[in-house]
Scaffold this active site. Structure first.
Site, PDB file in Angstrom:
ATOM      1  N   ASP A   1       0.990  -1.069  -0.036  1.00 44.32           N
ATOM      2  CA  ASP A   1       0.094   0.002  -0.121  1.00 44.32           C
ATOM      3  C   ASP A   1       1.017   1.350   0.004  1.00 44.32           C
ATOM      4  O   ASP A   1       2.119   1.312   0.112  1.00 44.32           O
ATOM      5  CB  ASP A   1      -1.116  -0.102   1.093  1.00 44.32           C
TER       6      ASP A   1
ATOM      7  N   GLU B   1       0.226  -1.254   5.847  1.00 48.65           N
ATOM      8  CA  GLU B   1       1.499  -0.902   6.508  1.00 48.65           C
ATOM      9  C   GLU B   1       1.072   0.623   6.854  1.00 48.65           C
ATOM     10  O   GLU B   1       1.497   0.987   7.902  1.00 48.65           O
ATOM     11  CB  GLU B   1       2.378  -1.155   5.905  1.00 48.65           C
TER      12      GLU B   1
END
Length: 482
Positions: free
Chosen positions: A139, A206
């Protein structure tokens, strides 16, 4: 060379010598083959080679091309890490046991739709010998194209510097996803005989901690990373090609002050919540720095700053310029070096607020002849409340005596040319929890700190290429020790 019985010549002095009916070319062929079998395998770095630019850039272009759907800022942006996972699988599955094309063990793990983690293992020959590369997250933080000099959602090249690879995620952290994918691809192609299993873990989620249990935290909870505890774990999500040996904890806080709203021309009848909040915050900061001064270990770990507490945001319900506000909130964060406990700091801040509330008349100065935080005639007192967000993170201090740290330093010296470990009070989620679970966590990265979460993000291909060589050197060192 060991000579087997079928090739032995037994000579009897009383009998003529009988030579096996083999031509000279056959004997030479057998001798050459036996010599080749006896030759040691080439060093791992020679077998694996350097990072191949073309497949690395081709994969990175695909990953950056997905970034518009990888932004992590819910509820507006919910990333679909499956998009990246599929590109990784497209590279590695042809070299996996799934297809029969190679030795790689590839597993995709999802805890919610569209958001996957990928675990890839190159099996070693000795049980319990493991080296792992973890933390390459799929991400990214959001990017506003209107604020960039180039399209953040596609990989582009600087016209003056072809080594500069531009786009959101090039440094943090899709560049590392592509890099470690290429490492595992080369291992699957070359098939070196290794005692250690080499494991890569590409993770979801994350960049935001409002949703939990779907990334590395879920993998740890389910025991899917337990085998990584027997060897060094390298978290690949920092920058600047040097070992990052310490990170800070983070405590988000909100300090709300409640006073009495009133006309600004009659200030003696108001309790100014803004003034109360400012004076209270100054008192809280003073106490914090007395209780949590620079720690003696911060010099050893080369922290750039000690622990800090500061405001970063103001809010209030609104009103006219001629109104003294009755309430307001100042928010901010604490960045805490890992030598202090976040839970203890939270407890102390609550004690500070409770003490100020109980002693407003004596603990806080006032501003001017009619400024006050208590109105005895009206039986009114100003009031402070402090709240903390749920996404408190703990800092980490890496083990400077571990085999993993020493291997990382030696590899960095060998490949980069110098070793300068550093620590920052920026925060990395999850790694302290891994350390607490018994993992030997070391951190490194090969993007650029100056472009982390920034506009116009980029990385440099030569830096990524050095990262690839560092990984190979680490594996080689551990193999030599095994």
């Amino acid at each position: 060379m060991h000579v087997g019985p079928t090739m032995a010549l037994i000579v009897d002095a009383a009998m003529p010598v009988r030579v096996p009916q083999l031509g000279l070319s056959s004997l030479l062929t057998q001798s050459a083959a036996a010599s080749q079998m006896a030759s040691p395998a080439p060093p791992l770095k020679d077998a694996v080679g350097a990072l191949d630019r073309d497949p690395f850039v081709a994969l990175l272009a695909k990953l950056i091309g997905e970034t518009q759907r990888l932004q992590n800022d819910p509820p507006e942006h919910v990333p679909q890490e499956d998009l990246v996972a599929q590109h990784v699988l497209d590279v590695l599955r042809p070299l996996s046991t799934d297809t029969g094309g190679g030795p790689l063990l590839v597993r995709k793990v999802s805890y919610t739709e569209g958001r996957s983690n990928v675990i890839v293992e190159y099996p070693g020959t000795v049980p319990g010998r493991v080296v792992s590369f973890v933390g390459m997250h799929m991400d990214v933080v959001p990017a506003n194209p209107n604020e960039w000099d180039f399209d953040p959602f596609s990989l582009t090249f600087d016209s003056d510097d072809k080594e500069k690879l531009r786009g959101r995620g090039t440094t943090d952290c899709l560049g590392h996803v592509a890099l470690v994918t290429q490492l595992m691809r080369r291992l699957g192609e070359v098939k070196p005989a290794l005692k250690h299993s080499v494991i890569a873990v590409f993770i979801a989620n994350e960049e935001n901690s409002s949703v939990t249990g779907i990334g590395v935290d879920g993998l740890v909870k389910d025991g899917l990373l337990d085998k990584l505890k027997t060897g060094p774990l390298f978290w690949i999500d920092t920058a600047d090609k040097q070992p990052c040996i310490g990170t800070g904890g983070m405590i988000p806080w909100h300090l709300k002050a409640t006073g009495k709203l009133f006309h600004s021309g009659l200030a003696h009848k108001a309790i100014n919540s803004m003034e109360l909040n400012m004076d209270a915050l100054k008192e809280i900061q003073t106490r914090f720095y007395n209780d949590f001064p620079a720690h003696e270990k911060e010099k050893l770990y080369k922290f750039a700053t000690p622990s800090t507490i500061k405001p970063t945001k103001w809010s209030y319900p609104g009103g006219g310029l001629n109104q003294i506000p009755g309430e307001c909130t100042v928010s901010g964060d604490i960045r805490l070096t890992p030598f202090y406990s976040t839970s203890f700091v939270v407890k102390k801040l609550q004690e500070y607020v409770d003490d100020i509330n109980a002693n407003l008349e004596t603990k806080l100065p006032t501003r001017g002849p009619v400024s006050k935080y208590v109105l005895p005639d009206e039986n009114l007192r100003g009031r402070l409340e402090i709240a903390f967000d749920g996404d408190i993170m703990n800092g980490v201090a890496c083990n400077l005596e571990s085999r993993g740290f020493k291997a990382l330093c030696k590899a960095t010296q060998e490949i980069v040319g110098h070793v300068e470990p550093y620590s920052i009070t920026g925060s990395l989620p999850l790694i302290r929890e891994l350390q607490d679970e018994g993992f030997d966590v070391q951190t490194a990265g090969y993007g650029l700190l100056k472009t982390y979460h920034a506009k116009n993000e980029y990385c440099l291909f030569p830096d990524m290429a050095q990262g690839f060589q560092v990984f190979v050197s680490i594996i080689s060192q551990l193999e030599a020790d095994a």
